[in-house]
Design an enzyme around this catalytic site. Structure first.
Site, PDB file in Angstrom:
ATOM      1  N   GLY A 144      -8.003  38.131  -2.452  1.00  0.00           N
ATOM      2  CA  GLY A 144      -8.852  37.577  -3.487  1.00  0.00           C
ATOM      3  C   GLY A 144      -8.044  36.953  -4.610  1.00  0.00           C
ATOM      4  N   SER A 145      -8.586  35.897  -5.208  1.00  0.00           N
ATOM      5  CA  SER A 145      -7.946  35.313  -6.388  1.00  0.00           C
ATOM      6  C   SER A 145      -8.134  36.248  -7.578  1.00  0.00           C
ATOM      7  CB  SER A 145      -8.554  33.944  -6.681  1.00  0.00           C
ATOM      8  OG  SER A 145      -8.296  33.036  -5.627  1.00  0.00           O
ATOM      9  N   GLY A 146      -7.384  35.985  -8.645  1.00  0.00           N
ATOM     10  CA  GLY A 146      -7.429  36.833  -9.825  1.00  0.00           C
ATOM     11  C   GLY A 146      -6.197  37.678 -10.016  1.00  0.00           C
ATOM     12  N   HIS A 147      -5.259  37.602  -9.044  1.00  0.00           N
ATOM     13  CA  HIS A 147      -4.028  38.403  -9.112  1.00  0.00           C
ATOM     14  C   HIS A 147      -2.801  37.522  -9.319  1.00  0.00           C
ATOM     15  CE1 HIS A 147      -6.645  41.536  -7.778  1.00  0.00           C
ATOM     16  NE2 HIS A 147      -6.829  40.984  -6.598  1.00  0.00           N
ATOM     17  N   LYS A 188      -2.835  43.300   2.405  1.00  0.00           N
ATOM     18  CA  LYS A 188      -3.049  44.430   1.492  1.00  0.00           C
ATOM     19  C   LYS A 188      -4.204  45.274   2.029  1.00  0.00           C
ATOM     20  CE  LYS A 188      -3.810  42.198  -2.352  1.00  0.00           C
ATOM     21  NZ  LYS A 188      -4.001  40.883  -1.687  1.00  0.00           N
ATOM     22  N   ASP A 230     -10.124  42.514   3.523  1.00  0.00           N
ATOM     23  CA  ASP A 230      -8.897  41.830   3.932  1.00  0.00           C
ATOM     24  C   ASP A 230      -8.503  42.247   5.342  1.00  0.00           C
ATOM     25  OD1 ASP A 230      -9.048  41.571   1.084  1.00  0.00           O
ATOM     26  OD2 ASP A 230      -6.918  41.068   1.045  1.00  0.00           O
ATOM     27  N   HIS A 273      -8.469  45.661  -8.808  1.00  0.00           N
ATOM     28  CA  HIS A 273      -9.796  45.081  -9.005  1.00  0.00           C
ATOM     29  C   HIS A 273     -10.586  45.856 -10.061  1.00  0.00           C
ATOM     30  CE1 HIS A 273      -8.632  44.299  -4.752  1.00  0.00           C
ATOM     31  NE2 HIS A 273      -8.977  43.074  -5.098  1.00  0.00           N
TER      32      HIS A 273
END
Length: 355
Positions: free
Chosen positions: A52-55, A103, A108, A217
């Site tokens: 996921g994006s945001g990392h 991960k 995922d 998250h």
């Protein structure tokens, strides 16, 4: 919520478009999303990660020489889809095989497994290895077993170097398994992050408390704990990281000879007096570098007292959680082979040396 975005539905697309303008050495595909090197170079094992994006900068910021061949970004805190991973794998395969670094989050894992099967059906030699370094929990809202967090960055660097110097797919898989078994991380949040689609913080903390063992998250960890100062919190984090209670887990692995998934038993490796480690002190997004140095100062003191040798260190924002105020610490027990690979040149948007 005040963020430098236009519309929540376009956050990832517009950020990828900006990245494409900023880094012409990268090719960024928008349907489906994936980021890869513009110049593929000589035949070698292709290393792919994603999530996921945001990392950011993980994972797209680590695409380039000496690290990833490609990364698959999902929407914010959402797994990329199997078609992203499949198309990405086809794009970067150079005939020597494809290795996915995954991960340990349920979405995922399932989606990367589907991509592995699709690529295998196309005749591509493909493997996937799980990263599950978060010692705060063995099960969470997102995963079965330990979560995969900042040790992924260290794995991407070491394995990226291995692919550059000519390791085979099988050799990369065995090295990836060692990294996973010898890595451990823990995070602490001082405040929650704000996901654009939600428009408000993901959880609440009193001014006097922290979320100890937080996930990337915003998932809960071990406890909400009173906050006193940097040294006390860092000491408690290090105590969790140096706890050598054995932990065994079952990991599904793609068997390239019989072309099916099979269970393997993985056991964490102890970190003891005389061992060598790489230390990563990582901002979760909202913690300044100056405070990270204070955390590293105390972590280094604890390791010295335990007789554990810091061989390399990385301090900064590498695996974030949007705007979360907080910090994670990662220890990776290393040998001479890993250190040699760590020192190899790297040239990516977010990590660069020796070039």
């Amino acid at each position: 919520m005040k963020k430098m975005i236009n519309h929540v539905d376009n956050v990832v697309r517009e950020q990828l478009e900006g990245m494409a303008e900023a880094y012409p050495e990268l090719t960024i595909n928008l349907d489906p999303y994936y980021i890869c090197r513009s110049s593929q170079g000589r035949p070698k094992v292709a290393l792919i990660s994603g999530g996921g994006s945001g990392h950011e900068p993980m994972h797209g910021g680590f695409v380039g020489y000496g690290m990833l061949d490609a990364a698959c970004p999902g929407e914010i805190f959402t797994s990329p889809t199997p078609d992203q991973m499949y198309e990405c794998g086809r794009q970067v395969d150079r005939g020597e095989g494809v290795l996915f670094l995954v991960k340990n989050y349920t979405g995922d894992v399932m989606n990367f497994e589907a991509a592995v099967e699709l690529l295998h059906a196309d005749g591509i030699n493909v493997q996937a290895t799980l990263i599950d370094d978060d010692v705060a929990v063995k099960d969470s809202l997102y995963t079965a077993g330990r979560r995969g967090v900042a040790a992924t960055v260290l794995a991407e660097k070491i394995l990226g170097a291995a692919t550059e110097v000519g390791y085979t797919l099988e050799q990369c898989c065995e090295l990836a398994k060692r990294i996973a078994n010898q890595a451990r991380s823990i995070g602490v949040a001082l405040s929650a992050c704000t996901v654009p689609a939600a428009g408000k913080p993901g959880f609440q903390l009193k001014d006097s408390e922290v979320e100890f063992g937080v996930g990337i998250h915003g998932e809960p960890g071990i406890k909400k704990a009173p906050y006193s100062d940097c040294n006390t919190t860092t000491n408690e984090m290090m105590a969790q990281l140096l706890d050598n209670t054995p932990y065994q887990r079952t990991v599904r692995r793609w068997n390239g000879s019989s072309y099916q998934w099979q269970d393997e038993q993985w056991v964490t490796s102890a970190i003891e007096q005389g061992d060598k480690v790489i230390v990563l002190v990582n901002s979760l997004g909202g913690t300044p570098l100056s405070e990270l140095f204070a955390v590293y100062r105390k972590a280094a003191e604890v390791l010295a007292q335990a007789g554990i040798n810091i061989e390399r260190r990385l301090i900064g924002s590498y695996c974030t959680s949007l705007d979360m105020q907080g910090v994670s610490i990662t220890l990776l027990k290393v040998d001479d082979e890993m250190l040699t690979l760590w020192d190899q040149p790297v040239n990516t948007p977010a990590l660069r040396w020796g070039i």
